[in-house]
Design a protein around this motif. Structure first.
Motif, PDB file in Angstrom:
ATOM      1  N   SER A  92     114.514  69.134 -12.670  1.00  0.00           N
ATOM      2  CA  SER A  92     113.652  68.537 -11.649  1.00  0.00           C
ATOM      3  C   SER A  92     113.347  67.092 -12.027  1.00  0.00           C
ATOM      4  N   GLY A  93     112.502  66.455 -11.228  1.00  0.00           N
ATOM      5  CA  GLY A  93     112.208  65.049 -11.434  1.00  0.00           C
ATOM      6  C   GLY A  93     112.840  64.224 -10.338  1.00  0.00           C
ATOM      7  N   THR A  94     112.937  62.913 -10.549  1.00  0.00           N
ATOM      8  CA  THR A  94     113.523  62.004  -9.564  1.00  0.00           C
ATOM      9  C   THR A  94     114.687  61.251 -10.178  1.00  0.00           C
ATOM     10  N   PHE A  95     115.822  61.351  -9.534  1.00  0.00           N
ATOM     11  CA  PHE A  95     117.035  60.653  -9.952  1.00  0.00           C
ATOM     12  C   PHE A  95     117.209  59.449  -9.032  1.00  0.00           C
ATOM     13  N   SER A  96     117.128  58.239  -9.590  1.00  0.00           N
ATOM     14  CA  SER A  96     117.211  57.011  -8.796  1.00  0.00           C
ATOM     15  C   SER A  96     118.586  56.363  -8.938  1.00  0.00           C
ATOM     16  N   ILE A  97     119.214  56.127  -7.806  1.00  0.00           N
ATOM     17  CA  ILE A  97     120.553  55.537  -7.772  1.00  0.00           C
ATOM     18  C   ILE A  97     120.469  54.197  -7.044  1.00  0.00           C
ATOM     19  N   ALA A  98     120.959  53.136  -7.665  1.00  0.00           N
ATOM     20  CA  ALA A  98     121.033  51.817  -7.036  1.00  0.00           C
ATOM     21  C   ALA A  98     122.477  51.545  -6.649  1.00  0.00           C
ATOM     22  N   THR A  99     122.694  51.139  -5.404  1.00  0.00           N
ATOM     23  CA  THR A  99     124.068  50.941  -4.953  1.00  0.00           C
ATOM     24  C   THR A  99     124.101  50.027  -3.732  1.00  0.00           C
ATOM     25  N   THR A 100     125.297  49.675  -3.309  1.00  0.00           N
ATOM     26  CA  THR A 100     125.472  48.866  -2.108  1.00  0.00           C
ATOM     27  C   THR A 100     125.573  49.767  -0.882  1.00  0.00           C
ATOM     28  N   HIS A 101     125.506  49.162   0.290  1.00  0.00           N
ATOM     29  CA  HIS A 101     125.544  49.952   1.524  1.00  0.00           C
ATOM     30  C   HIS A 101     126.845  50.730   1.642  1.00  0.00           C
ATOM     31  N   THR A 102     127.974  50.085   1.340  1.00  0.00           N
ATOM     32  CA  THR A 102     129.271  50.748   1.502  1.00  0.00           C
ATOM     33  C   THR A 102     129.360  52.002   0.643  1.00  0.00           C
ATOM     34  N   GLN A 103     128.919  51.905  -0.611  1.00  0.00           N
ATOM     35  CA  GLN A 103     128.953  53.074  -1.487  1.00  0.00           C
ATOM     36  C   GLN A 103     128.005  54.166  -0.980  1.00  0.00           C
ATOM     37  N   ALA A 104     126.787  53.763  -0.565  1.00  0.00           N
ATOM     38  CA  ALA A 104     125.794  54.738  -0.092  1.00  0.00           C
ATOM     39  C   ALA A 104     126.267  55.441   1.169  1.00  0.00           C
ATOM     40  N   GLN A 133     121.430  42.727  -7.106  1.00  0.00           N
ATOM     41  CA  GLN A 133     120.178  43.481  -7.019  1.00  0.00           C
ATOM     42  C   GLN A 133     120.320  44.852  -7.680  1.00  0.00           C
ATOM     43  N   VAL A 134     121.487  45.457  -7.545  1.00  0.00           N
ATOM     44  CA  VAL A 134     121.752  46.731  -8.219  1.00  0.00           C
ATOM     45  C   VAL A 134     121.607  46.558  -9.727  1.00  0.00           C
ATOM     46  N   ALA A 135     122.210  45.490 -10.259  1.00  0.00           N
ATOM     47  CA  ALA A 135     122.118  45.213 -11.693  1.00  0.00           C
ATOM     48  C   ALA A 135     120.666  45.015 -12.114  1.00  0.00           C
ATOM     49  N   ARG A 136     119.909  44.267 -11.333  1.00  0.00           N
ATOM     50  CA  ARG A 136     118.513  43.992 -11.680  1.00  0.00           C
ATOM     51  C   ARG A 136     117.680  45.265 -11.654  1.00  0.00           C
ATOM     52  N   MET A 137     117.953  46.173 -10.708  1.00  0.00           N
ATOM     53  CA  MET A 137     117.202  47.429 -10.651  1.00  0.00           C
ATOM     54  C   MET A 137     117.462  48.284 -11.894  1.00  0.00           C
ATOM     55  N   LEU A 138     118.689  48.225 -12.403  1.00  0.00           N
ATOM     56  CA  LEU A 138     119.003  48.955 -13.636  1.00  0.00           C
ATOM     57  C   LEU A 138     118.284  48.321 -14.828  1.00  0.00           C
ATOM     58  N   ILE A 139     118.347  47.016 -14.916  1.00  0.00           N
ATOM     59  CA  ILE A 139     117.723  46.314 -16.037  1.00  0.00           C
ATOM     60  C   ILE A 139     116.210  46.520 -16.035  1.00  0.00           C
ATOM     61  N   ASP A 140     115.613  46.523 -14.837  1.00  0.00           N
ATOM     62  CA  ASP A 140     114.164  46.724 -14.716  1.00  0.00           C
ATOM     63  C   ASP A 140     113.768  48.199 -14.762  1.00  0.00           C
ATOM     64  N   GLU A 141     114.766  49.073 -14.899  1.00  0.00           N
ATOM     65  CA  GLU A 141     114.558  50.526 -14.986  1.00  0.00           C
ATOM     66  C   GLU A 141     113.972  51.116 -13.708  1.00  0.00           C
ATOM     67  N   ASP A 144     118.309  54.781 -12.466  1.00  0.00           N
ATOM     68  CA  ASP A 144     118.961  55.405 -13.619  1.00  0.00           C
ATOM     69  C   ASP A 144     120.450  55.084 -13.677  1.00  0.00           C
ATOM     70  N   LEU A 145     121.044  54.870 -12.509  1.00  0.00           N
ATOM     71  CA  LEU A 145     122.498  54.695 -12.398  1.00  0.00           C
ATOM     72  C   LEU A 145     122.773  53.685 -11.309  1.00  0.00           C
ATOM     73  N   GLY A 146     123.769  52.839 -11.508  1.00  0.00           N
ATOM     74  CA  GLY A 146     124.162  51.863 -10.500  1.00  0.00           C
ATOM     75  C   GLY A 146     125.626  52.013 -10.139  1.00  0.00           C
ATOM     76  N   LEU A 147     125.964  51.632  -8.908  1.00  0.00           N
ATOM     77  CA  LEU A 147     127.345  51.727  -8.446  1.00  0.00           C
ATOM     78  C   LEU A 147     127.624  50.543  -7.532  1.00  0.00           C
ATOM     79  N   ALA A 148     128.635  49.734  -7.886  1.00  0.00           N
ATOM     80  CA  ALA A 148     128.992  48.577  -7.073  1.00  0.00           C
ATOM     81  C   ALA A 148     130.367  48.084  -7.499  1.00  0.00           C
ATOM     82  N   THR A 149     130.947  47.222  -6.675  1.00  0.00           N
ATOM     83  CA  THR A 149     132.265  46.680  -6.987  1.00  0.00           C
ATOM     84  C   THR A 149     132.153  45.349  -7.719  1.00  0.00           C
ATOM     85  N   GLU A 150     131.233  44.481  -7.316  1.00  0.00           N
ATOM     86  CA  GLU A 150     131.094  43.177  -7.947  1.00  0.00           C
ATOM     87  C   GLU A 150     129.960  43.144  -8.968  1.00  0.00           C
ATOM     88  N   SER A 151     130.014  42.169  -9.847  1.00  0.00           N
ATOM     89  CA  SER A 151     128.898  41.689 -10.671  1.00  0.00           C
ATOM     90  C   SER A 151     128.487  42.563 -11.850  1.00  0.00           C
TER      91      SER A 151
END
Length: 314
Positions: A92-104, A133-141, A144-151
Motif C-alpha cells: 500500500s501507500g502512494t506510488f508517484s510517477i513523473a512522465t510526459t503526456h505521450t508516455q502517460a 520537469q520530470v527530472a526536477r520532480m525526481l530530484i525534489d522527491e 519515485d520514478l520518471g519516464l521520458a525520451t529527452e533530458s
C-alpha cells in the motif's frame, strides 16, 4: 543541530536565498528560519551564507560543503522513512510517477492497470510535464520514478536506464498525396507545412537534427505537446503531422488518417526510465518497472543504482 535546521538551510538554497519564500514553503515564519540558520552556523563555527544586512547574498565555500552533507543526511532520512513504510505497508501507500503526456497517454495505461490489479491497496499518482520537469520532480522527491525520451540522462542526480526504442511516423489524411507515396524523403517533408511536437517533447530534437544534417529547414506551422492535438490539426488540413508511433496504435484500420514510418529518415528514439540517485526504491517500483519493459529487472536496476555501471544498452 537538528533536522529542522538542515531543512531550512536546504530550502533557502533551493529558493535562491529568499527567506520569505523559504518560510512559505516550509509553513513557518521568516524570523524562525533566520534564527535556525544562525544557530546552525554558530554550532558549526562557519558561515553557511554571506549576508548584506539581514539578506542572504550567496553560499560560502564552507557552506557549499555543508549543503552537500545536508543533502546526503536528508536523503538518508527519507530512505529510512521509506524502509519503514515498505515493511509496515508492503503493498500500500502512494506510488508517484513523473512522465510526459505521450508516455502517460499511450505507454503507461496497461502497466499501471496491471500493477493496480496486482496491488489493489496501492494508490498511483501520475505527474505530467516536460522532460526537464520530470527530472526536477525526481530530484525534489515528488516522484519515485520518471519516464521520458529527452533530458533525463543529462542530470547527474539521476540514475537512468534505456527502457524501449521507438520511431516517429508521418500522419496525413487518407486523401493526401503523400499517403500513397512509395517512398518519402526529407526533401518532400521539408516542402510541406508540418505539425509536430514542441522542441522539448517526444523526440523533437531528433527531427530537427535530421533536417539540419541535410541542410533543410522544415516549415513547422504548429507545435504541440499532445499527439492527439497534432492529429486533430492534421485532420483539419493544417499540415503533415509527425508523431510518435505509439500515438497511432489505437487508430482503427479504417481510420481517416494514414501513418508512414519515418525511422529510416529520422532515426530511432530511446525512452528512459529514471530514479533519483541514492534513493530507496520500494518493492512496487521494481514491480512496475518489470511490467513496463521486458528488459528491466530488479537485478538490473539494483546494479545501476549501486553505480556498478553508467548505462546499459538496449
Amino acid at each position: 543541530m537538528n533536522l529542522h535546521q538542515f531543512r531550512f538551510v536546504q530550502e533557502a538554497a533551493r529558493r535562491n536565498l529568499n527567506l520569505t519564500e523559504t518560510a512559505k514553503a516550509l509553513f513557518t515564519s521568516q524570523p524562525g528560519v533566520s534564527k535556525a540558520i544562525l544557530e546552525l552556523e554558530e554550532e558549526l563555527g562557519v558561515d553557511i551564507f554571506s549576508r548584506h544586512g539581514k539578506r542572504l547574498r550567496r553560499i560560502t565555500e564552507p557552506g557549499q560543503q555543508v549543503l552537500a552533507c545536508i543533502e546526503i543526511i536528508l536523503r538518508e532520512v527519507a530512505n529510512l522513512k521509506r524502509i519503514g513504510e515498505e515493511y509496515s505497508r508492503q503493498d500500500s501507500g502512494t506510488f508517484s510517477i513523473a512522465t510526459t503526456h505521450t508516455q502517460a497517454r499511450y505507454v503507461l495505461p496497461a502497466p499501471v492497470a496491471q500493477l493496480r490489479k496486482n496491488l489493489p491497496q496501492l494508490r498511483i499518482s501520475l505527474h505530467q510535464g516536460s522532460p526537464d520537469q520530470v527530472a526536477r520532480m525526481l530530484i525534489d522527491e515528488t516522484a519515485d520514478l520518471g519516464l521520458a525520451t529527452e533530458s533525463l540522462a543529462q542530470y547527474p542526480e539521476l540514475v537512468t536506464l534505456p527502457c524501449y526504442e521507438w520511431q516517429h511516423v508521418m500522419v496525413v489524411p487518407r486523401e493526401h498525396p503523400l499517403a500513397s507515396a512509395e517512398r518519402i524523403s526529407l526533401e518532400q517533408l521539408a516542402a510541406e507545412p508540418l505539425v509536430s511536437y514542441h522542441p522539448s517533447f517526444t523526440g523533437r530534437t531528433r527531427i530537427d537534427k535530421a533536417f539540419a544534417a541535410r541542410h533543410l529547414t522544415p516549415n513547422i506551422v504548429l507545435e504541440a505537446i499532445d499527439s492527439d492535438v497534432i492529429k486533430t490539426y492534421v485532420r483539419l488540413g493544417m499540415g503533415v503531422g509527425i508523431v510518435a508511433e505509439m500515438a497511432m496504435r489505437e487508430e482503427p484500420p479504417n481510420s481517416d488518417l494514414v501513418a508512414r514510418p519515418l525511422g529510416p529518415l529520422l532515426g530511432s528514439n530511446v525512452t528512459r526510465i529514471a530514479f533519483k540517485r541514492g534513493a530507496y526504491l520500494r518493492n512496487y517500483v521494481y514491480s512496475f518497472s518489470e511490467l513496463l519493459s521486458d528488459r528491466l529487472s530488479r537485478k538490473l536496476i539494483e546494479k545501476a543504482m549501486t553505480g556498478e555501471a553508467d548505462d546499459f544498452d538496449l
